[in-house]
Design an enzyme around this catalytic site. Structure first.
Site, PDB file in Angstrom:
ATOM      1  N   HIS A 128      51.690  46.874  26.790  1.00 50.53           N
ATOM      2  CA  HIS A 128      50.623  46.940  25.785  1.00 50.53           C
ATOM      3  C   HIS A 128      49.323  46.445  26.406  1.00 50.53           C
ATOM      4  O   HIS A 128      49.318  45.441  27.138  1.00 50.53           O
ATOM      5  CB  HIS A 128      50.996  46.067  24.587  1.00 50.53           C
ATOM      6  CG  HIS A 128      49.995  46.131  23.476  1.00 50.53           C
ATOM      7  ND1 HIS A 128      49.849  47.233  22.659  1.00 50.53           N
ATOM      8  CD2 HIS A 128      49.067  45.224  23.049  1.00 50.53           C
ATOM      9  CE1 HIS A 128      48.890  46.994  21.785  1.00 50.53           C
ATOM     10  NE2 HIS A 128      48.390  45.799  21.990  1.00 50.53           N
TER      11      HIS A 128
ATOM     12  N   ARG B 255      54.971  55.904  20.116  1.00 53.58           N
ATOM     13  CA  ARG B 255      55.746  56.022  18.900  1.00 53.58           C
ATOM     14  C   ARG B 255      56.331  54.649  18.560  1.00 53.58           C
ATOM     15  O   ARG B 255      56.713  53.892  19.458  1.00 53.58           O
ATOM     16  CB  ARG B 255      56.907  57.020  19.056  1.00 53.58           C
ATOM     17  CG  ARG B 255      56.503  58.405  19.525  1.00 53.58           C
ATOM     18  CD  ARG B 255      55.555  59.093  18.587  1.00 53.58           C
ATOM     19  NE  ARG B 255      56.091  59.221  17.226  1.00 53.58           N
ATOM     20  CZ  ARG B 255      55.350  59.517  16.170  1.00 53.58           C
ATOM     21  NH1 ARG B 255      54.043  59.686  16.293  1.00 53.58           N
ATOM     22  NH2 ARG B 255      55.910  59.632  14.986  1.00 53.58           N
TER      23      ARG B 255
ATOM     24  N   GLY C 252      51.548  59.725  31.999  1.00 54.74           N
ATOM     25  CA  GLY C 252      52.676  59.228  32.787  1.00 54.74           C
ATOM     26  C   GLY C 252      52.288  58.404  33.991  1.00 54.74           C
ATOM     27  O   GLY C 252      53.066  58.271  34.923  1.00 54.74           O
TER      28      GLY C 252
ATOM     29  N   ASN D   5      58.406  47.253  26.742  1.00 54.29           N
ATOM     30  CA  ASN D   5      57.161  47.901  26.344  1.00 54.29           C
ATOM     31  C   ASN D   5      55.995  47.310  27.123  1.00 54.29           C
ATOM     32  O   ASN D   5      56.041  46.153  27.560  1.00 54.29           O
ATOM     33  CB  ASN D   5      56.924  47.693  24.837  1.00 54.29           C
ATOM     34  CG  ASN D   5      55.692  48.436  24.347  1.00 54.29           C
ATOM     35  OD1 ASN D   5      55.489  49.608  24.664  1.00 54.29           O
ATOM     36  ND2 ASN D   5      54.860  47.766  23.560  1.00 54.29           N
TER      37      ASN D   5
ATOM     38  N   ASN E  90      51.944  55.141  34.254  1.00 54.39           N
ATOM     39  CA  ASN E  90      52.847  53.997  34.390  1.00 54.39           C
ATOM     40  C   ASN E  90      54.229  54.437  34.859  1.00 54.39           C
ATOM     41  O   ASN E  90      54.885  53.743  35.633  1.00 54.39           O
ATOM     42  CB  ASN E  90      52.949  53.244  33.060  1.00 54.39           C
ATOM     43  CG  ASN E  90      51.799  52.282  32.848  1.00 54.39           C
ATOM     44  OD1 ASN E  90      51.451  51.491  33.715  1.00 54.39           O
ATOM     45  ND2 ASN E  90      51.184  52.347  31.676  1.00 54.39           N
TER      46      ASN E  90
END
Length: 220
Positions: A138, A120, A41, A136, A43
């Site tokens: 990445h 997920r 956690g 999101n 971020n």
């Protein structure tokens, strides 16, 4: 003996676009965020800190995590943010999990979904419930090295620069419009661990920056 012509600056990076978060934080209505996290956690916490420090004009409505014992839940408690465990192992289909996520987020009046280390693959169920409002992060400069093991992919390809990306999530894994990126140099002696650690520093910066950006461009 000759000096090394290559300067290795462990703090070197380039973030684009640049953004003045202090201006944006004061100029828009608060965004209501729902956070998805699978692990530590970190971020998620930079988002909570950004709100607390008034860098972000937003509020986290709820955190959903999928791994029992994930430290993200401990961080949520620290900031007084409600957290809910949805163990993905309890659902036969990905869409079933996403259906429950949507129900919780709608109950908590979430406007934007932030996948802050959510390990997920999401389905149309979630993306259709929050069209163009699922974000999101990445650990690569997309579209390079999508999918799992992005840092290892970069090392195997022997690239000289990699980084991280915040983007609006689409159905194809790690695809969708890019909001913000940070470039990180790859050093000759880098391992997956050392490179990932430097990328993560930049992830924390662009996560806050991207949320500030969407609060300016897409606030409702």
């Amino acid at each position: 003996m000759t000096s090394n012509p290559i300067s290795l600056n462990s703090h070197a990076s380039l973030i684009s676009p640049e953004i003045n978060t202090s201006f944006i934080a004061a100029s828009t209505q608060p965004l209501k965020l729902g956070i998805l996290a699978s692990g530590s956690g970190s971020n998620f916490e930079v988002i909570a800190q950004g709100i607390q420090n008034q860098q972000l004009n937003a509020q986290v409505q709820v955190l959903i995590y999928n791994n029992p014992g994930a430290k993200a839940a401990v961080r949520a408690e620290k900031y007084g943010i409600p957290s809910i465990l949805l163990n993905h192992r309890d659902y036969k289909k990905r869409a079933d999990l996403d259906t429950e996520i949507v129900k919780i987020f709608q109950k908590h009046d979430v406007q934007w979904v932030i996948m802050a280390g959510w390990m997920r693959i999401v389905t149309k169920v979630l993306l259709d419930a929050f069209p163009e409002k699922v974000i999101n992060i990445h650990p690569s400069l997309l579209p390079s090295f999508p999918g799992i093991n992005a840092v290892e992919q970069a090392l195997a390809a022997k690239v000289k620069i990699t980084g991280c990306t915040v983007h609006i999530a689409h159905l194809e894994v790690d695809s969708g419009p890019i909001l913000m990126q940070a470039a990180v140099p790859v050093f000759p002696d880098d391992t997956a661990e050392t490179l990932h650690a430097r990328i993560q520093v930049q992830e924390h910066k662009i996560m806050v920056g991207a949320i500030a950006l969407i609060s300016h461009q897409f606030a409702v």
